[in-house]
Motif scaffolding. Structure first.
Motif, PDB file in Angstrom:
ATOM      1  N   THR A  17      -8.521 -25.222  68.514  1.00 40.44           N
ATOM      2  CA  THR A  17      -8.834 -24.723  67.172  1.00 40.44           C
ATOM      3  C   THR A  17      -9.224 -25.877  66.252  1.00 40.44           C
ATOM      4  OG1 THR A  17      -6.784 -23.523  67.598  1.00 40.44           O
ATOM      5  CG2 THR A  17      -8.002 -22.905  65.624  1.00 40.44           C
ATOM      6  N   TRP A  43     -12.816 -26.467  64.617  1.00 39.63           N
ATOM      7  CA  TRP A  43     -12.917 -26.482  63.148  1.00 39.63           C
ATOM      8  C   TRP A  43     -13.690 -27.712  62.694  1.00 39.63           C
ATOM      9  CZ3 TRP A  43     -12.348 -29.337  58.860  1.00 39.63           C
ATOM     10  CH2 TRP A  43     -12.374 -28.666  57.627  1.00 39.63           C
ATOM     11  N   ASN A  90     -17.127 -27.458  60.727  1.00 36.42           N
ATOM     12  CA  ASN A  90     -17.040 -27.677  59.286  1.00 36.42           C
ATOM     13  C   ASN A  90     -17.454 -29.042  58.802  1.00 36.42           C
ATOM     14  OD1 ASN A  90     -15.625 -25.180  57.943  1.00 36.42           O
ATOM     15  ND2 ASN A  90     -14.793 -25.491  59.994  1.00 36.42           N
TER      16      ASN A  90
END
Ligand SMILES: [Zn+2]
Length: 246
Positions: free
Chosen positions: A223, A227, A231
């Motif tokens: 995760t 991310w 991002n």
């Protein structure tokens, strides 16, 4: 006058051409890195030259950047460093050190030392203590933990073994960044303490297979990785826009 990264990059191409005229200049990448001290590195990977300059050198004038380019390229090519280059660079570093010491003295006389481990959103010390207990049985001795002075987006964390310091990018001290991402970066840097750099045949190996195996033990490994992947770019653009507006 300070140089931008493009100009600096040109110096490396120029140095390469002069110091090794027979070979075609390879692709060169130059970036600033939140090293705590003055520490500049150069290496080759897949035929490409990677230069990392200490953020402290970001404000160095053009002629110093050029001198440093000649020094690093000469080192890389195992050629003699042009004396004028080392003279210019040494002179600059000396003057910087004098300034730095003057500032430090002032600070020491003035108030207490400011610690920067506590950010606006995240407290690195608190994260360190938690990660140390969960993943390392509290075996990691606490290094100096600090947020970087600048919001670096490509480099999210850095472990400096010489100064026993972990630097985390200020860009992560943001409520849009989930806690497990900051924890993951701290975890990664702590792994560098746990798995010291291996030196073999004059090369440094930071991310050994053992390191990578341990890295995957982080509870939110996938995760966090995705991310960051998704991002990092977005995040940079948004922050830039925000800056322009304000
Ligand atoms: Zn690393």
């Amino acid at each position: 006058m300070t140089a931008d990264i493009k100009e600096i990059k040109n110096f490396y191409g120029e140095a390469f051409q002069i110091l090794n005229p027979k070979r075609e200049v390879p692709e060169i990448e130059v970036e600033f890195y939140p090293y705590i001290g003055i520490n500049n590195t150069i290496r080759v990977r897949s035929g490409k030259i990677f230069v990392r300059l200490a953020e402290l050198c970001q404000t160095a004038p053009l002629e110093v950047q050029k001198a440093l380019a000649f020094i690093l390229i000469a080192k890389l090519l195992r050629k003699k460093v042009p004396p004028s280059a080392s003279q210019i660079y040494r002179f600059y570093i000396k003057s910087q050190e004098i300034q730095f010491r003057a500032k430090e003295n002032k600070r020491a006389k003035g108030r207490k030392v400011i610690t920067t481990s506590r950010g606006e959103i995240y407290d690195l010390e608190e994260i360190f203590v938690r990660i140390n207990s969960i993943y390392f049985k509290n075996s990691i001795q606490k290094p100096t933990l600090t947020w970087s002075a600048r919001k670096t987006f490509r480099i999210l964390g850095h472990h400096d073994s010489t100064h026993e310091t972990i630097v985390i990018s200020k860009s992560l001290d943001d409520k849009r960044v989930p806690p497990y991402v900051v924890e993951f970066i701290v975890f990664h840097e702590m792994l560098h303490v746990y798995h010291p750099t291996l030196q073999r045949d004059g090369r440094h190996y930071n991310h050994t297979p053992q390191f990578r195996r341990d890295e995957k033990k982080f509870a939110h490994y996938e995760t966090a990785e995705s991310w960051i992947e998704q991002n990092a770019k977005n995040f940079k653009v948004k922050s830039k826009k925000a800056k322009v507006k304000s």
